[in-house]
Design a protein around this motif. Structure first.
Motif, PDB file in Angstrom:
ATOM      1  N   ASN A 236      -0.552   0.562   1.034  1.00 39.21           N
ATOM      2  CA  ASN A 236      -1.347   1.360   1.967  1.00 39.21           C
ATOM      3  C   ASN A 236      -0.704   2.715   2.246  1.00 39.21           C
ATOM      4  N   PHE A 237       0.598   2.734   2.460  1.00 35.88           N
ATOM      5  CA  PHE A 237       1.274   4.005   2.764  1.00 35.88           C
ATOM      6  C   PHE A 237       1.329   4.895   1.526  1.00 35.88           C
ATOM      7  N   ARG A 238       1.693   4.339   0.379  1.00 35.51           N
ATOM      8  CA  ARG A 238       1.746   5.141  -0.844  1.00 35.51           C
ATOM      9  C   ARG A 238       0.366   5.666  -1.230  1.00 35.51           C
ATOM     10  N   LEU A 257       0.190  16.627   4.479  1.00 35.03           N
ATOM     11  CA  LEU A 257       1.184  15.732   3.906  1.00 35.03           C
ATOM     12  C   LEU A 257       2.498  15.776   4.679  1.00 35.03           C
ATOM     13  N   PHE A 258       2.902  16.973   5.124  1.00 34.21           N
ATOM     14  CA  PHE A 258       4.126  17.089   5.923  1.00 34.21           C
ATOM     15  C   PHE A 258       3.993  16.312   7.230  1.00 34.21           C
ATOM     16  N   LEU A 259       2.852  16.470   7.904  1.00 28.71           N
ATOM     17  CA  LEU A 259       2.624  15.745   9.155  1.00 28.71           C
ATOM     18  C   LEU A 259       2.599  14.242   8.928  1.00 28.71           C
ATOM     19  N   ARG A 260       1.990  13.826   7.816  1.00 28.90           N
ATOM     20  CA  ARG A 260       1.940  12.401   7.517  1.00 28.90           C
ATOM     21  C   ARG A 260       3.333  11.837   7.230  1.00 28.90           C
ATOM     22  N   MET A 261       4.168  12.628   6.556  1.00 30.75           N
ATOM     23  CA  MET A 261       5.532  12.175   6.298  1.00 30.75           C
ATOM     24  C   MET A 261       6.285  11.950   7.606  1.00 30.75           C
ATOM     25  N   CYS A 262       6.069  12.844   8.576  1.00 27.58           N
ATOM     26  CA  CYS A 262       6.716  12.692   9.888  1.00 27.58           C
ATOM     27  C   CYS A 262       6.203  11.441  10.594  1.00 27.58           C
ATOM     28  N   LEU A 263       4.894  11.252  10.596  1.00 27.36           N
ATOM     29  CA  LEU A 263       4.301  10.097  11.268  1.00 27.36           C
ATOM     30  C   LEU A 263       4.655   8.794  10.558  1.00 27.36           C
ATOM     31  N   ASP A 264       4.747   8.845   9.243  1.00 24.87           N
ATOM     32  CA  ASP A 264       5.169   7.655   8.503  1.00 24.87           C
ATOM     33  C   ASP A 264       6.605   7.293   8.841  1.00 24.87           C
ATOM     34  N   GLY A 265       7.429   8.315   9.072  1.00 23.77           N
ATOM     35  CA  GLY A 265       8.799   8.059   9.497  1.00 23.77           C
ATOM     36  C   GLY A 265       8.844   7.360  10.846  1.00 23.77           C
ATOM     37  N   VAL A 266       7.977   7.781  11.751  1.00 27.58           N
ATOM     38  CA  VAL A 266       7.879   7.125  13.066  1.00 27.58           C
ATOM     39  C   VAL A 266       7.459   5.669  12.894  1.00 27.58           C
ATOM     40  N   ALA A 267       6.465   5.443  12.023  1.00 32.14           N
ATOM     41  CA  ALA A 267       5.999   4.073  11.765  1.00 32.14           C
ATOM     42  C   ALA A 267       7.105   3.216  11.180  1.00 32.14           C
ATOM     43  N   ALA A 268       7.892   3.803  10.279  1.00 28.40           N
ATOM     44  CA  ALA A 268       8.992   3.054   9.659  1.00 28.40           C
ATOM     45  C   ALA A 268      10.042   2.665  10.698  1.00 28.40           C
ATOM     46  N   LEU A 269      10.374   3.603  11.590  1.00 28.92           N
ATOM     47  CA  LEU A 269      11.359   3.309  12.635  1.00 28.92           C
ATOM     48  C   LEU A 269      10.841   2.251  13.603  1.00 28.92           C
ATOM     49  N   LYS A 270       9.549   2.289  13.877  1.00 27.25           N
ATOM     50  CA  LYS A 270       8.945   1.285  14.754  1.00 27.25           C
ATOM     51  C   LYS A 270       9.108  -0.110  14.142  1.00 27.25           C
ATOM     52  N   PHE A 271       8.853  -0.214  12.843  1.00 27.28           N
ATOM     53  CA  PHE A 271       9.059  -1.498  12.167  1.00 27.28           C
ATOM     54  C   PHE A 271      10.521  -1.943  12.267  1.00 27.28           C
ATOM     55  N   LEU A 272      11.425  -0.990  12.093  1.00 28.20           N
ATOM     56  CA  LEU A 272      12.848  -1.314  12.119  1.00 28.20           C
ATOM     57  C   LEU A 272      13.264  -1.837  13.493  1.00 28.20           C
ATOM     58  N   PHE A 273      12.815  -1.157  14.558  1.00 28.29           N
ATOM     59  CA  PHE A 273      13.166  -1.574  15.917  1.00 28.29           C
ATOM     60  C   PHE A 273      12.532  -2.915  16.273  1.00 28.29           C
ATOM     61  N   GLU A 274      11.419  -3.254  15.618  1.00 29.56           N
ATOM     62  CA  GLU A 274      10.764  -4.540  15.860  1.00 29.56           C
ATOM     63  C   GLU A 274      11.381  -5.665  15.035  1.00 29.56           C
ATOM     64  N   GLY A 275      12.407  -5.331  14.258  1.00 28.50           N
ATOM     65  CA  GLY A 275      13.063  -6.332  13.437  1.00 28.50           C
ATOM     66  C   GLY A 275      12.346  -6.624  12.130  1.00 28.50           C
ATOM     67  N   LYS A 276      11.418  -5.745  11.737  1.00 30.28           N
ATOM     68  CA  LYS A 276      10.656  -5.934  10.498  1.00 30.28           C
ATOM     69  C   LYS A 276      11.209  -4.992   9.423  1.00 30.28           C
ATOM     70  N   SER A 277      12.442  -5.254   9.031  1.00 32.29           N
ATOM     71  CA  SER A 277      13.124  -4.352   8.102  1.00 32.29           C
ATOM     72  C   SER A 277      12.448  -4.305   6.742  1.00 32.29           C
ATOM     73  N   ASP A 278      11.778  -5.398   6.341  1.00 33.99           N
ATOM     74  CA  ASP A 278      11.101  -5.404   5.043  1.00 33.99           C
ATOM     75  C   ASP A 278       9.964  -4.389   5.012  1.00 33.99           C
ATOM     76  N   HIS A 279       9.305  -4.185   6.150  1.00 33.10           N
ATOM     77  CA  HIS A 279       8.244  -3.171   6.215  1.00 33.10           C
ATOM     78  C   HIS A 279       8.831  -1.756   6.314  1.00 33.10           C
ATOM     79  N   PHE A 280       9.967  -1.629   6.975  1.00 35.87           N
ATOM     80  CA  PHE A 280      10.691  -0.347   6.999  1.00 35.87           C
ATOM     81  C   PHE A 280      11.000   0.107   5.578  1.00 35.87           C
ATOM     82  N   PHE A 281      11.562  -0.798   4.788  1.00 36.36           N
ATOM     83  CA  PHE A 281      11.902  -0.453   3.409  1.00 36.36           C
ATOM     84  C   PHE A 281      10.663  -0.283   2.536  1.00 36.36           C
TER      85      PHE A 281
END
Length: 332
Positions: A236-238, A257-281
């Motif tokens: 979905n992200f790719r 695309l630049f804005l989406r990269m920033c927002l995707d980074g936020v989404a990735a960090l959210k997954f990481l803080f939720e303990g969903k490292s597989d989705h972060f990666f």
């Protein structure tokens, strides 16, 4: 008007056993039914041959995902309309008739979908398509009946027939000739959001997409990949980045695309803080894979017709998470 229903299958014998009888019962008078098997290793083909002789089996040599699987399967079909249907769809009585009639009445109708309801909770819309899809300016998909994870109850509020931007690949009806004229499904996507890309190109050919609210089907959802599968996150992200670069006109695409990269980074960090490292990666992998295909997508961009307007709203993220607007009818 001749109709082909094509159900793509991969190791889904149990789904065919459960849902194919409803498709035959409710559609056989209006359509020829095909099962396109994507090189299954179970006994799907033998099961269909033995139990459903009225269904034509198309056997693909490899599992090329949704996009290649359908492209390979549809090449030899001559019917006027193609129905690309998931194997976990439960149809309803006469569901196909209003869709066929709308294609007869409107010769500029390129593709359509019925209302897609949740088989697990039949009073509500299903996540993948609901009552028709749209995009915001940043490329985030949302639907009449579903914005992010908020899914509406079906109270008849979307029983109309109306233009939409994209029709769900769970049950997508498209004119056969136009499918090929628009370039078929882009196999670079493999699976997920390739139907949005196709609908974008169909509109660039001068045709419309509609939701037919007088028709309804039920979708199990997650039969191939569950909603929280990291592979689905990756695709979905790719694929959303590919979708934007390929289709958005002008230099604004690079800002988006630049804005989406920033927002995707936020989404990735959210997954990481939720303990969903597989989705972060999975998000990191999605971006690196997109960058590796950048020049290929740019080449596709050069050969893709553009339309000026594609977004229904500037940012659904702000509207949903900050303004707390959860339902489609409250957006406008």
């Amino acid at each position: 008007m001749k109709v082909a229903i094509v159900i793509l299958n991969w190791n889904g014998r149990h789904l065919l056993e459960e849902y194919l009888p409803s498709v035959i019962a409710h559609s056989a008078h209006e359509a020829h039914i095909y099962v396109a098997d994507n090189a299954s290793t179970d006994d799907s083909v033998a099961f269909i041959t033995q139990h459903f002789p009225q269904v034509t089996c198309i056997v693909n040599k490899s599992n090329g995902g949704y996009a290649k699987g359908y492209n390979d399967s549809l090449k030899g079909l001559s019917e006027d309309l193609l129905v690309l249907m998931n194997s976990d769809i439960l149809t309803t009585k006469d569901w196909l008739k209003p869709i066929i009639q709308e294609f007869i009445n409107d010769d500029q109708l390129g593709a359509a979908q019925p209302k897609i309801l949740d088989l697990k909770r039949k009073t509500h819309f299903e996540y993948a398509g609901a009552a028709g899809g749209f995009l915001d300016a940043l490329g985030y998909p949302f639907c009449r009946g579903r914005i992010f994870d908020t899914v509406e109850e079906d109270r008849g509020q979307y029983n109309d027939t109306t233009p939409i931007f994209w029709a769900s690949g769970a049950c997508l009806v498209v004119r056969n000739e136009l499918f090929w004229k628009a370039g078929a499904l882009d196999e670079l996507f493999f699976a997920h959001q390739e139907e949005i890309d196709l609908c974008w190109r169909i509109q660039a050919e001068g045709f419309t997409i509609k939701s037919i609210g007088t028709s309804a089907v039920y979708h199990l959802g997650g039969a191939t990949l569950e909603q929280m599968n990291p592979q689905k996150t990756f695709l979905n992200f790719r694929n959303n980045l590919i979708l934007l670069l390929k289709n958005v006109s002008g230099l604004k695409v690079w800002i988006i695309l630049f804005l989406r990269m920033c927002l995707d980074g936020v989404a990735a960090l959210k997954f990481l803080f939720e303990g969903k490292s597989d989705h972060f990666f999975a998000i990191l992998k999605a971006h690196f894979d997109f960058y590796s295909k950048l020049f290929l997508v740019i080449q596709k961009r050069r050969n893709t017709k553009k339309i000026r307007y594609y977004s229904k709203i500037n940012t659904i993220v702000w509207t949903y998470f900050i303004r707390k607007i959860k339902h489609y009818n409250e957006l406008f």
